[in-house]
Design a protein around this motif. Structure first.
Motif, PDB file in Angstrom:
ATOM      1  N   ILE B 256       0.834  -1.203   0.000  1.00  0.00           N
ATOM      2  CA  ILE B 256       0.000   0.000   0.000  1.00  0.00           C
ATOM      3  C   ILE B 256       0.869   1.253   0.000  1.00  0.00           C
ATOM      4  N   LYS B 257       1.904   1.236   0.851  1.00  0.00           N
ATOM      5  CA  LYS B 257       2.782   2.416   0.940  1.00  0.00           C
ATOM      6  C   LYS B 257       3.485   2.655  -0.386  1.00  0.00           C
ATOM      7  N   ASP B 258       4.002   1.562  -0.982  1.00  0.00           N
ATOM      8  CA  ASP B 258       4.731   1.710  -2.242  1.00  0.00           C
ATOM      9  C   ASP B 258       3.830   2.228  -3.349  1.00  0.00           C
ATOM     10  N   SER B 259       2.542   1.908  -3.283  1.00  0.00           N
ATOM     11  CA  SER B 259       1.641   2.332  -4.369  1.00  0.00           C
ATOM     12  C   SER B 259       0.910   3.611  -4.062  1.00  0.00           C
ATOM     13  N   GLN B 260       1.325   4.267  -2.993  1.00  0.00           N
ATOM     14  CA  GLN B 260       0.590   5.442  -2.538  1.00  0.00           C
ATOM     15  C   GLN B 260       0.324   6.454  -3.643  1.00  0.00           C
ATOM     16  N   SER B 261       1.324   6.656  -4.497  1.00  0.00           N
ATOM     17  CA  SER B 261       1.160   7.682  -5.529  1.00  0.00           C
ATOM     18  C   SER B 261       0.114   7.291  -6.561  1.00  0.00           C
ATOM     19  N   LEU B 262      -0.294   6.027  -6.546  1.00  0.00           N
ATOM     20  CA  LEU B 262      -1.314   5.602  -7.498  1.00  0.00           C
ATOM     21  C   LEU B 262      -2.716   5.825  -6.950  1.00  0.00           C
ATOM     22  N   SER B 263      -2.783   6.215  -5.684  1.00  0.00           N
ATOM     23  CA  SER B 263      -4.105   6.426  -5.081  1.00  0.00           C
ATOM     24  C   SER B 263      -4.537   7.867  -5.274  1.00  0.00           C
ATOM     25  N   PRO B 264      -5.727   8.069  -5.836  1.00  0.00           N
ATOM     26  CA  PRO B 264      -6.216   9.430  -6.059  1.00  0.00           C
ATOM     27  C   PRO B 264      -6.287  10.246  -4.769  1.00  0.00           C
ATOM     28  N   LEU B 265      -6.309   9.558  -3.628  1.00  0.00           N
ATOM     29  CA  LEU B 265      -6.352  10.288  -2.363  1.00  0.00           C
ATOM     30  C   LEU B 265      -5.027  10.975  -2.090  1.00  0.00           C
ATOM     31  N   TYR B 266      -3.952  10.400  -2.640  1.00  0.00           N
ATOM     32  CA  TYR B 266      -2.626  10.920  -2.334  1.00  0.00           C
ATOM     33  C   TYR B 266      -1.930  11.599  -3.485  1.00  0.00           C
ATOM     34  N   ASN B 267      -2.436  11.426  -4.718  1.00  0.00           N
ATOM     35  CA  ASN B 267      -1.733  12.087  -5.802  1.00  0.00           C
ATOM     36  C   ASN B 267      -2.425  13.383  -6.225  1.00  0.00           C
ATOM     37  N   GLY B 268      -3.325  13.852  -5.385  1.00  0.00           N
ATOM     38  CA  GLY B 268      -3.901  15.170  -5.635  1.00  0.00           C
ATOM     39  C   GLY B 268      -5.137  15.185  -6.492  1.00  0.00           C
ATOM     40  N   VAL B 269      -5.513  14.026  -7.028  1.00  0.00           N
ATOM     41  CA  VAL B 269      -6.702  14.023  -7.890  1.00  0.00           C
ATOM     42  C   VAL B 269      -7.956  14.350  -7.068  1.00  0.00           C
TER      43      VAL B 269
END
Lengths: 445, 624
Positions: B256-269
């Protein structure tokens, strides 16, 4: 607290006059007269009586005047007690009255009642608004100023401890299926006992009056030769202490009484702080530290031509005076402009004590922070005691409920205690609680 | 030309309660929904109740609402939470079969007289000279109504995010409502964006249960509806299915941590705010990084038991990542996803634009209820729905509208919080929000609200008599126990001393024993002088009453003391800008909320006692 309560307050500022006045207003005035005066009073007659406490022991020789409603300041039954202006006696009278028949008034409450009962007929609502606002502001200032710096820190720490325990219990109640730490009876007991001991200590210190400075004390500190004495003398308006350029001239702390904006304050001029092995200097520095601990406010003087440096930072941190005002002195040498600025939560004054530059800024700010000349001071301490005692009662009941494993009642008593304590300092109970629960505990499926 | 008394837009939890309640008062109601089959659908967790939530649900039930009855009829697992912590904080939680729930809700709606379901999408509201007239459908047709209740849930401007995919939708499988938002934007309604999320659904047959802890129903099989809980009716049971418990681990967290940037919650989307208390698994891993495992509850979704809802794993990471991290969890090593987890952003209205009757301040006869007011949860929605439905009906019948106070119901706490404070994250009920928590218990919502419901026309005579019967029984048993005296030197008192370490100093009634926390009703039933009674089934309720009596007396005192200030009405024509002595901040806040009473004003953040004093004086001086 309700409008139906009988209210009481000390109407004269502490330690200022030979006579002190306590006013009481409300429906319980007759009961109070019966209990403490012991005989009927004729309205509007000044009567000399011995006022007694609950155990019928004489407290003081006073003059009492009874005003029968509606012919009084507030329009309700009122009692005015004129006693010797000894703060201890007055507090004692007030506490006795408030123990059963009345409560301490809110700031401006007497005036409010007078207005609501159509006794005051001011043309402009603003005048009353200003009075009430000013009373509230000065009340909260009084909370800070009449008590030594330490007190507000201790209250805040106590409030924080209550909040932590409440958050833990609320997390446990509202999220029983999440991984919140289980609250055992023993853990809760320990936590509540700590709270009881903290509050009890605070009540004792307030009772002993150690904490209460009737006059604000301002201590002037700084490295040697920055102009401390020069500043003190300027505020005094005369050559109070020796000013020379040999470091260590002021060995002892010199106490001066000054009147600023009609208020008495004490200024303590101290020996310069520096690392030294000279035993006499060391003694002087010890005295300086004592003066700091009894101060309401500390002025930290810096020689502007040398500048505020790491050593100053270290001295401030070491002596625990982060809330000090920094005075950049000797701007006559550096040419800096006299002004007041705020930076990083600190206030900085550019002054020259020798030439009087920027000193008005300092004087004005100092008088803003002195004790208001009205009833709010006298009652501030009693108000605190009332709230503290109330919270102690709640903690004791909470302990009991905890032993009986009634967690929801523990939560309720802690909530009431929290509300009482927060009333001393101001703040919102609900939002703080939820914030804490969510930040400390991993909640939520 | 179709004309109704009440039009309800949206057939979710709020809409169903609103429509059904209004119909019970014998006026005509149209429930407009995009799909008949979506009526009563549970978008997320297939469960009703829980701490704070069951309190709201039971209050809806006390007003003869639907949520509890239907939950009881669709129950797969039934538990009482906080059983050891005291009656004021106990809560019932029912895991339901979402298909049965939906079916029964639809049956109830379809069979209610005066209630008509209309399939279609509303695209606009009809205003004539600022008066509400009805709605326009997307096919151009018009439906006229005297009042409109908007309960569109997450459908207004709904947008779903899964990883880098995003598309417009009200929930997965349902279209969003885009046009209607236009009407509100045009009329200057204050609209914001919030978000919520849901976990992936897992194929049950792909889960290995051998090593997992099972959680079944409580022995006592608690029910939510008073009909089944206190009035003696038995719900039609369906089969029981247990929940199971598992945990995430460090491998899960690493993925989950490694893929954080793929989550719209964390990449600003997504930048809208979600509820702090229903965090995604990405949030949990990020904020509580020192926890090396989080609990996961595997909950059954339906009776058919094909899919599992993993409670605690809300996420919007890409589907393939969801599968990877699921497979690191014990029991889920070979699991298959049937529906991915996703986040949904939706539009909501600032609830400070509503009166406490849930009527919008801008347009008379227009009511808002449910998620669109910034709340989250079926129970929160249902509670608002029933109030909106009742008040729309009151408007039609020209009688006074109603909303309970903070000391009468959690519904009152919620609505007061919403219309006074607004929201900055999705609002969910907790018992901590209620300062009168000891009074607002699960066991007494009917005693607090049912009679009022009857006066308003939403509670039937039959239902009212059930309540009256319960109250009579409690009174009778309480009186009876009050008359049984226990003397200090008696045999009974020595038993009490031995068993409960209780030394009696004076004669006490048997009832007063119930004040002691460790003495339960069943304990006194065993005593010799207990005697006979027909009312032992409500004995525990007598005990609860006794337990809190002292506290409630004290609270009553507090309430009556502050009542004068609390209830002082603020005239509606007041202009805060004209009041001298108020800070600009105070003026803004007061003007925004336009509180009815000084009590409500005092709850607005930043309004100090000094300001209340000023207002009181101003009001009096101008004798408005």
């Amino acid at each position: 607290m309700s409008d139906k309560d009988t209210i009481a307050a000390i109407s004269t500022a502490h330690g200022k006059s030979a006579i002190g006045v306590i006013r009481v207003s409300g429906q319980n005035v007759q009961s109070i007269i019966n209990e403490f005066v012991g005989r009927k009073l004729k309205p509007r007659f000044a009567t000399n009586v011995e006022i007694r406490d609950k155990k019928n022991i004489s407290i003081d020789d006073v003059i009492v005047i009874y005003f029968k409603a509606p012919s009084s300041y507030t329009g309700e039954d009122m009692l005015e007690i004129q006693s010797h202006g000894n703060p201890i006696t007055m507090d004692f009278i007030l506490e006795n009255i408030c123990s059963s028949h009345a409560r301490i008034s809110r700031p401006g409450e007497f005036t409010e009642r007078a207005f609501l009962n159509n006794k005051i007929d001011l043309v402009q609502a603003e005048a009353i608004a200003d009075l009430i606002n000013a009373s509230h502001i000065s009340a909260s200032k009084a909370a800070m100023i009449t008590l030594q710096g330490n007190f507000s820190k201790k209250i805040e720490s106590l409030i924080n401890d209550v909040l932590m325990l409440r958050a833990k219990i609320e997390a446990c109640i509202n999220f029983p299926e999440d991984d919140t730490p289980e609250t055992s009876v023993k853990n809760n007991s320990d936590a509540i006992n700590l709270l009881i001991s903290s509050v009890s200590k605070l009540i004792t210190s307030v009772n002993n009056g150690i904490v209460v400075n009737k006059k604000p004390v301002i201590t002037i500190v700084g490295k040697p030769n920055v102009g401390k004495s020069s500043l003190a003398n300027f505020l005094l308006g005369e050559q109070g202490s020796i000013v020379s350029s040999i470091p260590g001239t002021t060995r002892d702390a010199l106490h001066h009484e000054v009147v600023l904006a009609k208020n008495n304050i004490t200024i303590i001029d101290t020996a310069g702080l520096r690392d030294t092995s000279d035993s006499i200097e060391l003694q002087g520095i010890e005295i300086t530290k004592k003066s700091i601990s009894s101060a309401n406010m500390v002025l930290y003087i810096v020689d502007d031509s040398v500048g505020f440096d790491e050593e100053d930072k270290r001295l401030i941190a070491e002596n625990g005076i982060d809330g000090c005002w920094v005075i950049n002195n000797k701007i006559d040498i550096t040419g800096a402009k006299p002004n007041v600025t705020a930076k990083d939560g600190k206030i900085f004054f550019n002054v020259s004590s020798l030439h009087g530059l920027g000193m008005d800024n300092l004087k004005n700010k100092l008088s803003e922070n002195s004790i208001p000349d009205d009833e709010t001071t006298g009652t501030a301490r009693s108000r605190h005691l009332e709230h503290l005692s109330s919270s102690l009662d709640n903690f004791l009941v909470a302990l009991d409920c905890n032993n009986n494993q009634q967690l929801e009642l523990v939560a309720e008593e802690l909530r009431l205690a929290h509300v009482s304590l927060v009333a001393i300092m101001g703040g919102d109970v609900n939002e703080d609680l939820l914030d804490k629960v969510f930040s400390d505990f991993c909640i939520g499926k | 030309m179709k004309k109704y008394d009440v039009i309800v837009i949206g057939g979710g939890h709020a809409g169903c309660e609103a429509a059904h309640a209004a119909a019970r008062t014998n006026i005509s109601v149209a429930l407009i929904t995009m799909k008949h089959d979506s009526i009563g659908q549970m978008s997320c967790n297939p469960a009703i109740g829980g701490i704070g939530k069951s309190h709201l649900a039971k209050e809806v039930d006390a007003l003869d609402g639907l949520i509890c009855k239907i939950a009881d009829h669709s129950a797969l697992q039934r538990r009482k939470l906080n059983a050891s912590k005291g009656p004021a904080v106990q809560a019932t939680r029912i895991q339901t079969c979402r298909d049965t729930y939906k079916l029964k809700m639809q049956q109830t709606i379809d069979s209610q007289p005066n209630l008509f379901v209309v399939e279609g999408m509303v695209s606009n509201i009809i205003l004539d000279n600022d008066a509400l007239k009805g709605v326009v459908m997307s096919d151009g047709s018009k439906i006229f109504g005297k009042t409109v209740v908007l309960t569109t849930g997450t459908f207004l401007g709904g947008k779903i995010h899964i990883g880098d995919k995003s598309f417009s939708a009200g929930r997965l499988g349902d279209k969003a409502s885009m046009e209607l938002e236009g009407f509100f934007k045009k009329n200057d309604f204050s609209i914001g964006r919030l978000k919520t999320g849901t976990p992936p659904r897992i194929l049950k047959s792909s889960i290995d249960y051998s090593m997992l802890v099972e959680q079944g129903s409580d022995e006592a099989r608690p029910c939510l509806s008073y009909m089944h809980d206190h009035y003696g009716q038995i719900p039609k049971a369906i089969s029981e299915i247990s929940c199971h418990i598992t945990y995430t681990n460090s491998n899960t967290h690493k993925i989950i941590k490694d893929s954080q940037s793929l989550s719209p919650l964390y990449n600003g989307v997504i930048d809208s705010i979600g509820p702090r208390y229903c965090p995604s698994i990405e949030d949990k891993v990020e904020r509580f990084y020192d926890k090396d495992s989080h609990q996961v509850f595997l909950e059954p979704e339906t009776l058919a038991d094909k899919e599992i809802y993993p409670n605690g794993l809300s996420t919007c990471l890409p589907e393939d990542v969801q599968l990877s991290f699921l497979r690191t969890i014990k029991g889920l090593e070979n699991c298959k996803i049937t529906q991915p987890g996703y986040a949904i952003e939706y539009s909501y209205f600032d609830p400070r634009g509503l009166t406490k009757y849930l009527e919008t301040k801008k347009i008379k006869n227009l009511f808002f209820a449910g998620q669109i007011n910034g709340t989250t949860g079926y129970e929160e929605a249902a509670a608002q729905g029933i109030i909106a439905g009742i008040n729309a009906s009151c408007s039609v019948r020209n009688i006074d509208m109603w909303c309970p106070n903070r000391d009468q119901a959690y519904i009152g706490v919620m609505i007061d919080d919403l219309v006074t404070l607004g929201v900055n994250e999705p609002y969910r009920m907790f018992t901590s929000r209620a300062e009168h928590r000891l009074r607002l218990r699960e066991d007494n919502a009917d005693q607090r609200l049912t009679a009022t419901g009857y006066d308003l026309g939403v509670v039937s005579t039959e239902r009212l008599s059930f309540l009256q019967n319960k109250v009579e029984k409690i009174k009778a048993e309480s009186k009876r126990l009050g008359e049984i005296k226990i003397l200090p030197a008696s045999k009974v008192s020595s038993i009490l001393e031995k068993k409960f370490n209780l030394k009696l100093k004076n004669t006490q009634s048997m009832r007063s024993l119930l004040k002691m926390s460790d003495i339960r009703y069943k304990d006194i039933q065993g005593l010799e002088s207990f005697g006979d009674t027909m009312n032992s089934d409500i004995g525990h309720l007598v005990a609860i009453q006794e337990r809190y009596e002292g506290y409630l007396k004290r609270q009553d005192q507090e309430i009556s003391n502050s009542l004068k200030t609390q209830n002082t009405k603020i005239p509606s024509q007041i202009i805060y800008n004209e009041i001298k002595g108020l800070s600009n901040e105070a003026r803004e806040k007061l003007s925004e909320v336009m509180p009815d009473t000084l009590g409500q004003a005092s709850r607005i953040s930043g309004i100090t006692p000094a300001i209340i004093s000023l207002l009181r004086i101003y009001i009096k001086k101008h004798s408005l």
